[in-house]
Design a protein around this motif. Structure first.
Motif, mmCIF file in Angstrom:
data_model
loop_
_atom_site.group_PDB
_atom_site.id
_atom_site.type_symbol
_atom_site.label_atom_id
_atom_site.label_comp_id
_atom_site.label_asym_id
_atom_site.label_seq_id
_atom_site.Cartn_x
_atom_site.Cartn_y
_atom_site.Cartn_z
ATOM 1 N N VAL A 193 0.838 -1.199 0.000
ATOM 2 C CA VAL A 193 0.000 0.000 0.000
ATOM 3 C C VAL A 193 0.869 1.245 0.000
ATOM 4 O O VAL A 193 0.636 2.186 -0.753
ATOM 5 C CB VAL A 193 -0.967 -0.001 1.212
ATOM 6 N N HIS A 194 1.907 1.253 0.835
ATOM 7 C CA HIS A 194 2.797 2.417 0.900
ATOM 8 C C HIS A 194 3.567 2.594 -0.411
ATOM 9 O O HIS A 194 3.782 3.720 -0.863
ATOM 10 C CB HIS A 194 3.756 2.296 2.088
ATOM 11 N N GLU A 195 3.974 1.486 -1.051
ATOM 12 C CA GLU A 195 4.673 1.574 -2.328
ATOM 13 C C GLU A 195 3.755 2.130 -3.411
ATOM 14 O O GLU A 195 4.164 2.971 -4.206
ATOM 15 C CB GLU A 195 5.191 0.190 -2.734
ATOM 16 N N VAL A 196 2.501 1.685 -3.451
ATOM 17 C CA VAL A 196 1.539 2.175 -4.429
ATOM 18 C C VAL A 196 1.275 3.660 -4.201
ATOM 19 O O VAL A 196 1.217 4.453 -5.142
ATOM 20 C CB VAL A 196 0.215 1.369 -4.366
ATOM 21 N N LYS A 197 1.144 4.051 -2.954
ATOM 22 C CA LYS A 197 0.901 5.456 -2.628
ATOM 23 C C LYS A 197 2.067 6.324 -3.107
ATOM 24 O O LYS A 197 1.854 7.375 -3.721
ATOM 25 C CB LYS A 197 0.711 5.605 -1.114
ATOM 26 N N ALA A 198 3.296 5.891 -2.865
ATOM 27 C CA ALA A 198 4.465 6.649 -3.302
ATOM 28 C C ALA A 198 4.510 6.730 -4.827
ATOM 29 O O ALA A 198 4.795 7.794 -5.396
ATOM 30 C CB ALA A 198 5.740 6.001 -2.764
ATOM 31 N N GLU A 199 4.209 5.628 -5.509
ATOM 32 C CA GLU A 199 4.218 5.615 -6.969
ATOM 33 C C GLU A 199 3.125 6.534 -7.523
ATOM 34 O O GLU A 199 3.338 7.243 -8.500
ATOM 35 C CB GLU A 199 4.025 4.181 -7.484
ATOM 36 N N THR A 200 1.967 6.529 -6.897
ATOM 37 C CA THR A 200 0.867 7.398 -7.335
ATOM 38 C C THR A 200 1.261 8.862 -7.210
ATOM 39 O O THR A 200 0.963 9.671 -8.086
ATOM 40 C CB THR A 200 -0.407 7.108 -6.510
ATOM 41 N N LYS A 201 1.928 9.205 -6.128
ATOM 42 C CA LYS A 201 2.373 10.592 -5.951
ATOM 43 C C LYS A 201 3.366 10.982 -7.044
ATOM 44 O O LYS A 201 3.316 12.097 -7.566
ATOM 45 C CB LYS A 201 2.993 10.784 -4.565
ATOM 46 N N LYS A 202 4.254 10.061 -7.428
ATOM 47 C CA LYS A 202 5.204 10.341 -8.506
ATOM 48 C C LYS A 202 4.474 10.591 -9.820
ATOM 49 O O LYS A 202 4.800 11.500 -10.566
ATOM 50 C CB LYS A 202 6.180 9.159 -8.685
ATOM 51 N N VAL A 203 3.476 9.744 -10.111
ATOM 52 C CA VAL A 203 2.703 9.881 -11.351
ATOM 53 C C VAL A 203 1.981 11.228 -11.376
ATOM 54 O O VAL A 203 1.992 11.936 -12.384
ATOM 55 C CB VAL A 203 1.700 8.716 -11.504
ATOM 56 N N GLU A 204 1.370 11.591 -10.255
ATOM 57 C CA GLU A 204 0.662 12.874 -10.189
ATOM 58 C C GLU A 204 1.624 14.043 -10.387
ATOM 59 O O GLU A 204 1.294 15.019 -11.064
ATOM 60 C CB GLU A 204 -0.069 13.019 -8.846
ATOM 61 N N LYS A 205 2.799 13.955 -9.820
ATOM 62 C CA LYS A 205 3.803 15.012 -9.962
ATOM 63 C C LYS A 205 4.223 15.139 -11.427
ATOM 64 O O LYS A 205 4.338 16.238 -11.973
ATOM 65 C CB LYS A 205 5.013 14.690 -9.080
ATOM 66 N N THR A 206 4.426 13.997 -12.079
ATOM 67 C CA THR A 206 4.788 14.001 -13.495
ATOM 68 C C THR A 206 3.668 14.596 -14.339
ATOM 69 O O THR A 206 3.927 15.392 -15.249
ATOM 70 C CB THR A 206 5.104 12.560 -13.964
ATOM 71 N N ARG A 207 2.431 14.233 -14.038
ATOM 72 C CA ARG A 207 1.291 14.788 -14.786
ATOM 73 C C ARG A 207 1.206 16.306 -14.648
ATOM 74 O O ARG A 207 0.950 17.008 -15.597
ATOM 75 C CB ARG A 207 -0.019 14.166 -14.291
ATOM 76 N N ARG A 208 1.416 16.781 -13.426
ATOM 77 C CA ARG A 208 1.369 18.236 -13.209
ATOM 78 C C ARG A 208 2.470 18.939 -13.982
ATOM 79 O O ARG A 208 2.250 19.986 -14.563
ATOM 80 C CB ARG A 208 1.492 18.543 -11.711
ATOM 81 N N ARG A 209 3.678 18.333 -13.986
ATOM 82 C CA ARG A 209 4.789 18.943 -14.752
ATOM 83 C C ARG A 209 4.464 18.995 -16.231
ATOM 84 O O ARG A 209 4.703 19.992 -16.894
ATOM 85 C CB ARG A 209 6.083 18.153 -14.513
ATOM 86 N N ARG A 210 3.908 17.895 -16.767
ATOM 87 C CA ARG A 210 3.558 17.854 -18.192
ATOM 88 C C ARG A 210 2.470 18.866 -18.514
ATOM 89 O O ARG A 210 2.503 19.509 -19.559
ATOM 90 C CB ARG A 210 3.090 16.451 -18.588
ATOM 91 N N LYS A 211 1.510 18.966 -17.636
ATOM 92 C CA LYS A 211 0.398 19.872 -17.843
ATOM 93 C C LYS A 211 0.883 21.320 -17.845
ATOM 94 O O LYS A 211 0.406 22.151 -18.606
ATOM 95 C CB LYS A 211 -0.658 19.672 -16.749
ATOM 96 N N ASN A 212 1.824 21.644 -16.976
ATOM 97 C CA ASN A 212 2.346 23.007 -16.866
ATOM 98 C C ASN A 212 3.356 23.338 -17.959
ATOM 99 O O ASN A 212 3.709 24.499 -18.142
ATOM 100 C CB ASN A 212 2.989 23.231 -15.497
ATOM 101 N N SER A 213 3.826 22.318 -18.660
ATOM 102 C CA SER A 213 4.836 22.561 -19.725
ATOM 103 C C SER A 213 4.201 23.062 -20.992
ATOM 104 O O SER A 213 3.126 22.912 -21.340
ATOM 105 C CB SER A 213 5.588 21.272 -20.045
#
Length: 187
Positions: free
Chosen positions: A167-187
């Motif tokens: 669960v903790h690994e999935v949560k950390a991975e989800t946060k990474k994905v969201e961070k990447t999405r925000r960066r792409r969206k802002n680019s």
């Protein structure tokens, strides 16, 4: 819908789990009484009785019924699951007004609501450190004498620890994905 499936899995874990070492309960507050047998009966009905299942999804009975059977320490989880159920039921009602014209993006925004809700549950300091196990087996009657409930096997406890890590690994991975999405969206 996929989100309804996630909700049912979460409800299953809420109803079919108990706290290993429950916090002390107030003996003066009758609303704080936890009864394992009532929880087991309600959980069984929720997953085997069509009327109970329908009521959980379509009405607000999940909170009214479950608050009477789960341990009070789990109330924050129940409250969040009730909010998710409400959001999903409202969306169903909205899009099913004309079933012939249900749009392909009818769940738009709900994924974020669910993700936020599940993160809120996992980050809640009142429940984060609670250790859960499968709901103990009811006492067996042998020659009319009740025997103690069977404790979970060590393998089950080990599987629960592994599940917590996942669960903790999935949560950390989800946060990474969201961070990447925000960066792409802002680019």
């Amino acid at each position: 819908h996929d989100l309804e499936s996630l909700l049912w899995v979460a409800i299953y874990f809420l109803l079919k789990r108990e706290i290993c070492d429950p916090p002390e309960q107030s003996e003066t507050d009758e609303t704080q009484v936890w009864d394992r047998e009532r929880q087991r009966k309600y959980a069984d009905e929720a997953f085997t009785d069509d009327d109970t299942r329908f009521n959980i999804m379509v009405t607000t009975n999940l909170h009214a019924d479950a608050v009477d059977v789960i341990h009070p320490a789990m109330y924050p989880v129940l409250a969040e699951l009730c909010s998710l159920r409400q959001a999903l039921a409202e969306r169903y009602t909205e899009v099913e007004e004309d079933p012939r014209s249900i749009p392909y993006d009818c769940a738009k925004g709900l994924h974020t609501v669910f993700m936020t809700g599940f993160f809120q549950i996992s980050d809640d300091p009142q429940v984060r450190d609670l250790k859960l196990r499968p709901l103990s087996a009811p006492p067996a009657l042998i020659h009319g004498v009740a025997t103690p409930a069977v404790a979970p096997a060590p393998e089950a406890e080990e599987a629960d620890k592994k599940e917590d890590t996942n669960v903790h690994e999935v949560k950390a991975e989800t946060k990474k994905v969201e961070k990447t999405r925000r960066r792409r969206k802002n680019s």
